[in-house]
Scaffold this motif. Structure first.
Motif, PDB file in Angstrom:
ATOM      1  N   GLY A  37       0.820  -1.208   0.000  1.00 59.62           N
ATOM      2  CA  GLY A  37       0.000   0.000   0.000  1.00 59.62           C
ATOM      3  C   GLY A  37       0.854   1.257   0.000  1.00 59.62           C
ATOM      4  N   TYR A  38       1.984   1.202   0.661  1.00 59.34           N
ATOM      5  CA  TYR A  38       2.900   2.356   0.680  1.00 59.34           C
ATOM      6  C   TYR A  38       3.428   2.636  -0.718  1.00 59.34           C
ATOM      7  N   LYS A  39       3.787   1.557  -1.427  1.00 55.05           N
ATOM      8  CA  LYS A  39       4.317   1.720  -2.779  1.00 55.05           C
ATOM      9  C   LYS A  39       3.257   2.297  -3.711  1.00 55.05           C
ATOM     10  N   ARG A  40       1.997   1.932  -3.480  1.00 59.29           N
ATOM     11  CA  ARG A  40       0.917   2.436  -4.324  1.00 59.29           C
ATOM     12  C   ARG A  40       0.475   3.841  -3.919  1.00 59.29           C
ATOM     13  N   GLY A  41       0.953   4.326  -2.779  1.00 59.84           N
ATOM     14  CA  GLY A  41       0.503   5.634  -2.303  1.00 59.84           C
ATOM     15  C   GLY A  41      -0.881   5.583  -1.683  1.00 59.84           C
ATOM     16  N   ASP A  42      -1.188   4.461  -1.041  1.00 54.27           N
ATOM     17  CA  ASP A  42      -2.507   4.284  -0.421  1.00 54.27           C
ATOM     18  C   ASP A  42      -2.719   5.357   0.662  1.00 54.27           C
ATOM     19  N   PRO A  43      -3.794   6.122   0.593  1.00 55.68           N
ATOM     20  CA  PRO A  43      -4.066   7.157   1.606  1.00 55.68           C
ATOM     21  C   PRO A  43      -4.149   6.596   3.021  1.00 55.68           C
ATOM     22  N   LYS A  44      -4.663   5.345   3.149  1.00 58.99           N
ATOM     23  CA  LYS A  44      -4.773   4.754   4.478  1.00 58.99           C
ATOM     24  C   LYS A  44      -3.393   4.525   5.102  1.00 58.99           C
ATOM     25  N   VAL A  45      -2.423   4.122   4.271  1.00 56.18           N
ATOM     26  CA  VAL A  45      -1.057   3.901   4.771  1.00 56.18           C
ATOM     27  C   VAL A  45      -0.435   5.242   5.166  1.00 56.18           C
ATOM     28  N   LYS A  46      -0.657   6.253   4.338  1.00 57.21           N
ATOM     29  CA  LYS A  46      -0.137   7.579   4.661  1.00 57.21           C
ATOM     30  C   LYS A  46      -0.744   8.097   5.975  1.00 57.21           C
TER      31      LYS A  46
END
Length: 300
Positions: free
Chosen positions: A263-272
Motif C-alpha cells: 500500500g505504501y508503494k501504491r501511495g494508499d491514503p490509508k497507509v499515509k
C-alpha cells in the motif's frame, strides 16, 4: 544677788547661728541665657536647685556622654535619623541591613513545589522593600522562610486535592479516561495562547488540575468530532518514542512482508494516514523536518 547673776550668766545658751539658704544657681545665669526661649524650659524644670547639685549633675553627664544617644524629633532630617541608626548598628544593638538590595542573597531554589513559579520581578520588589525599610538580612531570610512554609503547606493541600480529583475523574470516565484526559490538556493549552495567558496557565498548574480538566474532559468528545479544531490545537505528542515511529516507518518502506508495504508503494491514503498517526503520537503537531523537507505528517 551677785551669785545669782553669776549663775544666770554661766548657764545662758548662745544664740544658734542660722544656716544660709543655698543660692539657686539659676539666679547666677546671665540675662541672655534667662531670656533665651530655647532654654526657658530647661531652667524652669531643672531638678538641680543649687550649685553643688548642678556640679554633680554635670560630672555625671560627662561620664555618660559617650554612652548617651540623643533621639531626634519627628521633624528630624533623614541624615539625622540615619546617624542615630548608624550608632545603633555600630554598637551591635541593631543588625545592620545590607548595603544594597542584591546582598540579601535570594536565589531561585533548585526545586520549586509543583504549581509555583519563581518570579524574578517579585523577588526584586521584595528585596527593594526590605532595603527601603532597613530590614536586616536575617529578617529577610526569616520572612522568606515563613513564606516558603506557607507555600509548602498550600502546595501539599494542592497535591491532595488534585489526587482526589483525579480519582473522581477516573471513576467518572472508566473506559476512556486517557483519551479524554489528553484531549482536555490539548484544549486547555489551545485556549491560552498569548505569552501572558500561557504563563498564567502554567504557573498555576491548571494543565494537570482536575477542577480545570474535568469540564474539558466532558466536552472532549464533541471537540474531537471537529478534526480541523483538534488539528489546530498544540500537541506535544509523547505517546510513543520517536524512534519507535521511525522504526515502524522504515519497516513499511523496506520490509516486503509488512502488510502495509504494498500500500505504501501504491501511495494508499490509508497507509499515509497510518504513518501520519505514528508521528503524531511521537511528536504531536510539532514541526519535524528530515533531510530538509517536512515529514509526511502535517506538522506546524
Amino acid at each position: 544677788m551677785a551669785d545669782e547673776q553669776a549663775t544666770a550668766t554661766a548657764t545662758e545658751t548662745p544664740p544658734a547661728q542660722e544656716t544660709p539658704t543655698p543660692q539657686d544657681w539659676r539666679e547666677l545665669a546671665p540675662e541672655d541665657v534667662k531670656k533665651d526661649p530655647a532654654l526657658a524650659g530647661i531652667l524652669a524644670n531643672a531638678q538641680e536647685k543649687d550649685l553643688p547639685a548642678l556640679i554633680k549633675s554635670f560630672v555625671h553627664y560627662e561620664r555618660n556622654k559617650g554612652r548617651s544617644l540623643a533621639v531626634p524629633g519627628k521633624d528630624a532630617k533623614p541624615e539625622e535619623v540615619q546617624a542615630v541608626k548608624n550608632r545603633l548598628y555600630d554598637a551591635g544593638i541593631l543588625p545592620r541591613p545590607p548595603a544594597k538590595r542584591e546582598d540579601y542573597g535570594f536565589t531561585k531554589p533548585e526545586q520549586l513545589p509543583e504549581g509555583f513559579a519563581w518570579n524574578d520581578e517579585l523577588v526584586n520588589k521584595f528585596t527593594t522593600t526590605l532595603h527601603k525599610h532597613g530590614a536586616s538580612k536575617e529578617l529577610g531570610q526569616e520572612i522568606l522562610g515563613l513564606y516558603n512554609e506557607v507555600m509548602g503547606s498550600t502546595s501539599k493541600q494542592f497535591e491532595i486535592d488534585r489526587d482526589q480529583g483525579m480519582t473522581r475523574l477516573r471513576q467518572e470516565f472508566p473506559d476512556d479516561f486517557e483519551t479524554r484526559f489528553e484531549a482536555a490538556k490539548r484544549i486547555g493549552a489551545g485556549v491560552f495562547k498569548s505569552a501572558g495567558e500561557l504563563e498564567f496557565y502554567e504557573s498555576l498548574g491548571l494543565g494537570n488540575h482536575p477542577l480545570f480538566l474535568g469540564p474539558l474532559m466532558r466536552l472532549a468528545p464533541m471537540a474531537m468530532q471537529d478534526n480541523s479544531f483538534m488539528e489546530s490545537l498544540p500537541d506535544d505528542g509523547g505517546q510513543i518514542p520517536l524512534e519507535e515511529a521511525r522504526a515502524e516507518y522504515a519497516k513499511i518502506m523496506t520490509d516486503k512482508t509488512h502488510p502495509m508495504h504494498e500500500g505504501y508503494k501504491r501511495g494508499d491514503p490509508k497507509v499515509k494516514a497510518h504513518i501520519d498517526s505514528l508521528y503524531k503520537k511521537a511528536v504531536g503537531n510539532q514541526k519535524l523536518v528530515i533531510g530538509g523537507e517536512p515529514l509526511i505528517v502535517k506538522t506546524e
